[in-house]
Design a protein around this motif. Sequence first.
Motif, PDB file in Angstrom:
ATOM      1  N   SER A  57      18.201 -18.386  31.951  1.00  0.00           N
ATOM      2  CA  SER A  57      16.896 -19.025  31.744  1.00  0.00           C
ATOM      3  C   SER A  57      17.052 -20.467  31.272  1.00  0.00           C
ATOM      4  O   SER A  57      16.076 -21.209  31.208  1.00  0.00           O
ATOM      5  CB  SER A  57      16.066 -18.231  30.731  1.00  0.00           C
ATOM      6  N   GLY A  58      18.291 -20.859  30.946  1.00  0.00           N
ATOM      7  CA  GLY A  58      18.552 -22.249  30.625  1.00  0.00           C
ATOM      8  C   GLY A  58      19.153 -22.462  29.249  1.00  0.00           C
ATOM      9  O   GLY A  58      19.056 -21.602  28.366  1.00  0.00           O
ATOM     10  N   SER A  59      19.789 -23.607  29.090  1.00  0.00           N
ATOM     11  CA  SER A  59      20.342 -23.988  27.788  1.00  0.00           C
ATOM     12  C   SER A  59      19.918 -25.421  27.490  1.00  0.00           C
ATOM     13  O   SER A  59      19.895 -26.280  28.370  1.00  0.00           O
ATOM     14  CB  SER A  59      21.868 -23.860  27.772  1.00  0.00           C
ATOM     15  N   ILE A  60      19.589 -25.673  26.230  1.00  0.00           N
ATOM     16  CA  ILE A  60      19.093 -26.984  25.833  1.00  0.00           C
ATOM     17  C   ILE A  60      20.202 -28.028  25.932  1.00  0.00           C
ATOM     18  O   ILE A  60      21.325 -27.810  25.487  1.00  0.00           O
ATOM     19  CB  ILE A  60      18.557 -26.946  24.386  1.00  0.00           C
ATOM     20  N   GLY A  61      19.854 -29.151  26.526  1.00  0.00           N
ATOM     21  CA  GLY A  61      20.779 -30.269  26.601  1.00  0.00           C
ATOM     22  C   GLY A  61      20.226 -31.450  25.822  1.00  0.00           C
ATOM     23  O   GLY A  61      19.035 -31.742  25.868  1.00  0.00           O
ATOM     24  N   ASN A  62      21.091 -32.108  25.099  1.00  0.00           N
ATOM     25  CA  ASN A  62      20.700 -33.285  24.325  1.00  0.00           C
ATOM     26  C   ASN A  62      21.305 -34.507  25.007  1.00  0.00           C
ATOM     27  O   ASN A  62      22.498 -34.737  24.923  1.00  0.00           O
ATOM     28  CB  ASN A  62      21.203 -33.153  22.890  1.00  0.00           C
ATOM     29  N   THR A  63      20.473 -35.258  25.708  1.00  0.00           N
ATOM     30  CA  THR A  63      20.949 -36.450  26.393  1.00  0.00           C
ATOM     31  C   THR A  63      20.823 -37.650  25.457  1.00  0.00           C
ATOM     32  O   THR A  63      19.821 -37.801  24.771  1.00  0.00           O
ATOM     33  CB  THR A  63      20.125 -36.697  27.675  1.00  0.00           C
ATOM     34  N   HIS A  64      21.848 -38.480  25.426  1.00  0.00           N
ATOM     35  CA  HIS A  64      21.753 -39.724  24.656  1.00  0.00           C
ATOM     36  C   HIS A  64      21.694 -40.890  25.634  1.00  0.00           C
ATOM     37  O   HIS A  64      22.187 -40.809  26.757  1.00  0.00           O
ATOM     38  CB  HIS A  64      22.903 -39.863  23.650  1.00  0.00           C
ATOM     39  N   PHE A  65      21.058 -41.973  25.205  1.00  0.00           N
ATOM     40  CA  PHE A  65      20.667 -43.039  26.122  1.00  0.00           C
ATOM     41  C   PHE A  65      21.081 -44.419  25.623  1.00  0.00           C
ATOM     42  O   PHE A  65      21.411 -44.608  24.456  1.00  0.00           O
ATOM     43  CB  PHE A  65      19.140 -43.049  26.280  1.00  0.00           C
ATOM     44  N   LEU A  66      21.003 -45.376  26.537  1.00  0.00           N
ATOM     45  CA  LEU A  66      21.173 -46.789  26.218  1.00  0.00           C
ATOM     46  C   LEU A  66      19.883 -47.525  26.547  1.00  0.00           C
ATOM     47  O   LEU A  66      19.295 -47.319  27.606  1.00  0.00           O
ATOM     48  CB  LEU A  66      22.330 -47.384  27.034  1.00  0.00           C
ATOM     49  N   ALA A  67      19.448 -48.390  25.622  1.00  0.00           N
ATOM     50  CA  ALA A  67      18.215 -49.150  25.819  1.00  0.00           C
ATOM     51  C   ALA A  67      18.489 -50.628  25.536  1.00  0.00           C
ATOM     52  O   ALA A  67      19.532 -51.000  24.977  1.00  0.00           O
ATOM     53  CB  ALA A  67      17.122 -48.624  24.898  1.00  0.00           C
ATOM     54  N   ILE A  68      17.535 -51.474  25.935  1.00  0.00           N
ATOM     55  CA  ILE A  68      17.635 -52.916  25.733  1.00  0.00           C
ATOM     56  C   ILE A  68      16.498 -53.348  24.807  1.00  0.00           C
ATOM     57  O   ILE A  68      15.332 -53.122  25.131  1.00  0.00           O
ATOM     58  CB  ILE A  68      17.532 -53.668  27.076  1.00  0.00           C
ATOM     59  N   PRO A  69      16.782 -53.942  23.659  1.00  0.00           N
ATOM     60  CA  PRO A  69      15.716 -54.412  22.770  1.00  0.00           C
ATOM     61  C   PRO A  69      14.820 -55.441  23.448  1.00  0.00           C
ATOM     62  O   PRO A  69      15.254 -56.175  24.345  1.00  0.00           O
ATOM     63  CB  PRO A  69      16.477 -55.028  21.590  1.00  0.00           C
ATOM     64  N   LEU A  77      26.847 -26.178  34.103  1.00  0.00           N
ATOM     65  CA  LEU A  77      26.070 -26.782  33.017  1.00  0.00           C
ATOM     66  C   LEU A  77      24.853 -27.507  33.576  1.00  0.00           C
ATOM     67  O   LEU A  77      23.744 -27.398  33.042  1.00  0.00           O
ATOM     68  CB  LEU A  77      26.951 -27.747  32.219  1.00  0.00           C
ATOM     69  N   LYS A  78      25.059 -28.249  34.656  1.00  0.00           N
ATOM     70  CA  LYS A  78      23.953 -29.001  35.277  1.00  0.00           C
ATOM     71  C   LYS A  78      22.864 -28.051  35.771  1.00  0.00           C
ATOM     72  O   LYS A  78      21.663 -28.322  35.645  1.00  0.00           O
ATOM     73  CB  LYS A  78      24.502 -29.834  36.442  1.00  0.00           C
ATOM     74  N   LYS A  79      23.262 -26.920  36.315  1.00  0.00           N
ATOM     75  CA  LYS A  79      22.306 -25.969  36.892  1.00  0.00           C
ATOM     76  C   LYS A  79      21.339 -25.417  35.852  1.00  0.00           C
ATOM     77  O   LYS A  79      20.156 -25.199  36.136  1.00  0.00           O
ATOM     78  CB  LYS A  79      23.074 -24.824  37.556  1.00  0.00           C
ATOM     79  N   TYR A  80      21.826 -25.197  34.632  1.00  0.00           N
ATOM     80  CA  TYR A  80      21.016 -24.489  33.634  1.00  0.00           C
ATOM     81  C   TYR A  80      20.478 -25.376  32.504  1.00  0.00           C
ATOM     82  O   TYR A  80      19.812 -24.871  31.603  1.00  0.00           O
ATOM     83  CB  TYR A  80      21.830 -23.341  33.037  1.00  0.00           C
ATOM     84  N   ILE A  81      20.722 -26.673  32.561  1.00  0.00           N
ATOM     85  CA  ILE A  81      20.303 -27.529  31.453  1.00  0.00           C
ATOM     86  C   ILE A  81      18.787 -27.636  31.362  1.00  0.00           C
ATOM     87  O   ILE A  81      18.082 -27.700  32.374  1.00  0.00           O
ATOM     88  CB  ILE A  81      20.941 -28.932  31.578  1.00  0.00           C
ATOM     89  N   LYS A  82      18.272 -27.630  30.126  1.00  0.00           N
ATOM     90  CA  LYS A  82      16.851 -27.825  29.841  1.00  0.00           C
ATOM     91  C   LYS A  82      16.723 -28.942  28.807  1.00  0.00           C
ATOM     92  O   LYS A  82      17.604 -29.126  27.972  1.00  0.00           O
ATOM     93  CB  LYS A  82      16.219 -26.543  29.273  1.00  0.00           C
ATOM     94  N   PRO A  83      15.625 -29.679  28.828  1.00  0.00           N
ATOM     95  CA  PRO A  83      15.490 -30.806  27.897  1.00  0.00           C
ATOM     96  C   PRO A  83      15.081 -30.374  26.503  1.00  0.00           C
ATOM     97  O   PRO A  83      14.551 -29.269  26.309  1.00  0.00           O
ATOM     98  CB  PRO A  83      14.379 -31.639  28.540  1.00  0.00           C
TER      99      PRO A  83
END
Length: 415
Positions: A310-322, A387-393
């Motif tokens: 049913s899925g597993s939670i994934g924690n994505t980290h990001f890059l941003a520009i001020p 991992l990609k198949k089952y990832i949830k946000p």
Amino acid sequence: MKKICLFIMSVLCLVIFSSCSNEMSTISQSPDVLKNMDWSEIEQESKDTTVRIYMWGGDEGINRYIDEWVAPRMKEQYDLNLDRIAMDTPEQLKKLMNERKANQMKGNMDIIWINGENFKNAKENELLYGPFSNQLPNVQEFVDKEALDVTYDFGTKVDGFEAPWGKVQFVFQYDESKVENPPKTYKELLDWVKENPGKFTYPDANDFTGNAFLRQLFYESVGDVQKILDKGYDEQFASENSGMMWDYLNEIEPFLWREGQTYPNDLNELDRLYSEGEVWMTMGYNEARAEKFIDKGIFPKTTKSFVLESGSIGNTHFLAIPFNSPNKQGAMVAINYLLSPEAQLTKLDSAFWGDNIALDPGALSQEDQEKLREIDRGDSVLPADTLKKYIKPEIHAEYVTWLKENWVNEVVQTK
């Protein structure tokens, strides 16, 4: 007198040229102009400039990856200087907030490593430049732009204001010498817990991992994580859709370690129980977390991982520009390079970081897919495509508190 006049005219020309040059630089970095520039133009404008990346500096492997691997290649390939600056994220966001209030349009940060509540606050207070991520060629080619863990950051819509850099994912670990067929669904987990009394438990909901276990079960109870994302934080919605979760937790409680009379305070305690054989499963928010414990002889060598279908939670980290980055073109070129298959596959190598890729494995070339398969993350780590198949946000951060409080009322106090 003539010489003095010529000197004054020269100075005036220099001032005018300098002013025009500054104006052109400001114009070229405005959102509308950058949005309409070809990528080759953006790359050209970034040459022989410096990009300052502000990021957490507490991991030696991550620092070496940036300083010793990324920076030299960016200089060689793009004539771009990359300076890594260690930061305390809340402090830097406070600084950006003050600069926004003062309308200070030239700051000192070009890239900021960010996610979760920090991103939510930065986006809501207009502290970020963008949208920009869809202009990056490597986002267009290699990132799954429809994936929920890319389009949402802890329940906040990304809307192109940050680009995914990497991710970790919630998995269960088990001892395959004792568990031949790990469960694939919550129903199978329920049956396994009942068939093996005392051999499963989860940390207290105040613990980060224990709360993540509950969040996954909350997804199951609601039936569709998209519904939670669309609602945002909504206590009434949560109350009306959490019945299955509380029933499930109360049903397994008598079969847990110590009959559910007590729970491990945190993940460290659960890992200790697992290492001593008191329970046969543990869990955690990093798909490769077991490897270091196996190498040190803390976990049995027969430790493997699984996720529920049913899925597993994934924690994505990001890059941003001020918003007031003085070198937005350079920042975009740098982030694009950090999202190249070359940089992402190196980041995945545990010799540096071991952080999972932000790219869609299926979008890679055959050659890079083969390289991905050849990277040895350890026998306990699930394949990238699984991992990609089952990832949830992740969902809105306020649900963490809601689950803590209601777990006590619905589970602990019903004993």
